[in-house]
Design a protein around this motif. Structure first.
Motif, PDB file in Angstrom:
ATOM      1  N   ARG A   3     -10.822  -6.972   9.678  1.00  0.00           N
ATOM      2  CA  ARG A   3     -11.227  -6.362   8.412  1.00  0.00           C
ATOM      3  C   ARG A   3     -10.313  -6.906   7.326  1.00  0.00           C
ATOM      4  NH1 ARG A   3     -15.109  -4.170   5.330  1.00  0.00           N
ATOM      5  NH2 ARG A   3     -14.103  -3.147   3.609  1.00  0.00           N
ATOM      6  N   TYR A   4     -10.850  -7.833   6.516  1.00  0.00           N
ATOM      7  CA  TYR A   4     -10.030  -8.479   5.497  1.00  0.00           C
ATOM      8  C   TYR A   4      -9.815  -7.596   4.285  1.00  0.00           C
ATOM      9  CZ  TYR A   4     -10.369 -12.869   8.021  1.00  0.00           C
ATOM     10  OH  TYR A   4     -10.277 -13.843   8.968  1.00  0.00           O
ATOM     11  N   VAL A   5      -8.573  -7.588   3.816  1.00  0.00           N
ATOM     12  CA  VAL A   5      -8.190  -6.871   2.598  1.00  0.00           C
ATOM     13  C   VAL A   5      -7.202  -7.748   1.828  1.00  0.00           C
ATOM     14  CG1 VAL A   5      -8.447  -4.620   3.729  1.00  0.00           C
ATOM     15  CG2 VAL A   5      -6.190  -5.660   3.585  1.00  0.00           C
ATOM     16  N   MET A   6      -6.945  -7.340   0.612  1.00  0.00           N
ATOM     17  CA  MET A   6      -5.914  -8.005  -0.179  1.00  0.00           C
ATOM     18  C   MET A   6      -4.972  -6.950  -0.737  1.00  0.00           C
ATOM     19  SD  MET A   6      -6.251 -10.723  -3.331  1.00  0.00           S
ATOM     20  CE  MET A   6      -7.231 -11.838  -2.325  1.00  0.00           C
ATOM     21  N   VAL A   7      -3.697  -7.270  -0.724  1.00  0.00           N
ATOM     22  CA  VAL A   7      -2.672  -6.426  -1.323  1.00  0.00           C
ATOM     23  C   VAL A   7      -2.143  -7.178  -2.538  1.00  0.00           C
ATOM     24  CG1 VAL A   7      -0.403  -5.354  -1.018  1.00  0.00           C
ATOM     25  CG2 VAL A   7      -2.041  -5.360   0.874  1.00  0.00           C
ATOM     26  N   VAL A   8      -2.022  -6.474  -3.654  1.00  0.00           N
ATOM     27  CA  VAL A   8      -1.470  -7.061  -4.872  1.00  0.00           C
ATOM     28  C   VAL A   8      -0.202  -6.299  -5.222  1.00  0.00           C
ATOM     29  CG1 VAL A   8      -1.853  -7.533  -7.319  1.00  0.00           C
ATOM     30  CG2 VAL A   8      -3.761  -7.724  -5.703  1.00  0.00           C
ATOM     31  N   ASP A   9       0.920  -6.991  -5.189  1.00  0.00           N
ATOM     32  CA  ASP A   9       2.215  -6.398  -5.524  1.00  0.00           C
ATOM     33  C   ASP A   9       2.454  -6.626  -7.018  1.00  0.00           C
ATOM     34  OD1 ASP A   9       4.854  -5.656  -5.895  1.00  0.00           O
ATOM     35  OD2 ASP A   9       5.552  -6.599  -4.039  1.00  0.00           O
ATOM     36  N   GLN A  10       2.234  -5.590  -7.798  1.00  0.00           N
ATOM     37  CA  GLN A  10       2.325  -5.725  -9.253  1.00  0.00           C
ATOM     38  C   GLN A  10       3.745  -5.981  -9.743  1.00  0.00           C
ATOM     39  OE1 GLN A  10      -0.388  -2.171  -9.898  1.00  0.00           O
ATOM     40  NE2 GLN A  10      -0.880  -3.458 -11.665  1.00  0.00           N
TER      41      GLN A  10
END
Length: 193
Positions: A3-10
């Motif tokens: 299950r592909y996801v993306m994390v964005v570290d602001q």
């Protein structure tokens, strides 16, 4: 199951737009079409403690996407790995999915002569990953600050799983029930920019 996801570290994003340029280049997009804009609410804080936060956005590859079931031709699809995409052979450019997307992340390229009239959107670089399963989406591979991280949330050893399980994360419009698969690690209190 993957299950592909993306994390964005602001806290790592500096608003350089490298992800936007890489996406535009890979997808051969004209300047007026952007799959992943980077937005800012502007400067915050009080002098001398001012800062700015950037939010990279894109298709949220929702677990329960509004855009897939509403498509009258079946062009809007979702792979078993969660990737939401458009079959250009089936798309008639009716814009039903464009109107259904609560994130505004679909584009109908009617104004661009070199494109057919179908809906376009981020696909997590689906064709790139089909050619090389280890490949990251171009926006991730290009991010020199490592603000974007892509991976399999169902793999407890993946970097995205570890980040989501050890950090406070936020997702956009979760109240809509779409279960967006872009996770943000917000910058807490602002940093030096």
């Amino acid at each position: 199951m993957t299950r592909y996801v993306m994390v964005v570290d602001q806290s790592r994003c500096i608003g350089c737009q490298s992800c936007t340029v890489a996406c535009r280049t890979w997808n051969d997009l004209p300047l007026d079409i952007i799959y992943n804009p980077v937005v800012s609410e502007g400067t915050k804080g009080t002098f001398p403690d001012v800062y700015r936060t950037w939010t990279p956005t894109q298709c949220m590859h929702c677990a329960n996407p509004e855009c897939v079931p509403c498509c009258p031709t079946g062009a809007s699809q979702q792979d078993d790995d969660g990737t939401v995409w458009v079959d250009y052979e089936k798309c008639m450019g009716c814009k039903v999915c464009v109107n259904a997307c609560p994130y505004g992340m679909r584009d109908v390229s009617h104004m661009v002569p070199r494109f057919d009239q179908y809906v376009r959107k981020c696909t997590f670089c689906r064709s790139r990953r089909a050619a090389d399963p280890a490949a990251e989406p171009y926006c991730v591979a290009t991010c020199h600050q490592r603000a974007r991280i892509f991976g399999d949330i169902d793999d407890p050893e993946s970097e995205v799983s570890k980040l989501i399980n050890t950090n406070y994360t936020e997702r956009i419009f979760t109240e809509l029930g779409t279960d967006p698969q872009i996770y943000y690690i917000p910058e807490m209190g602002g940093g030096a920019r």
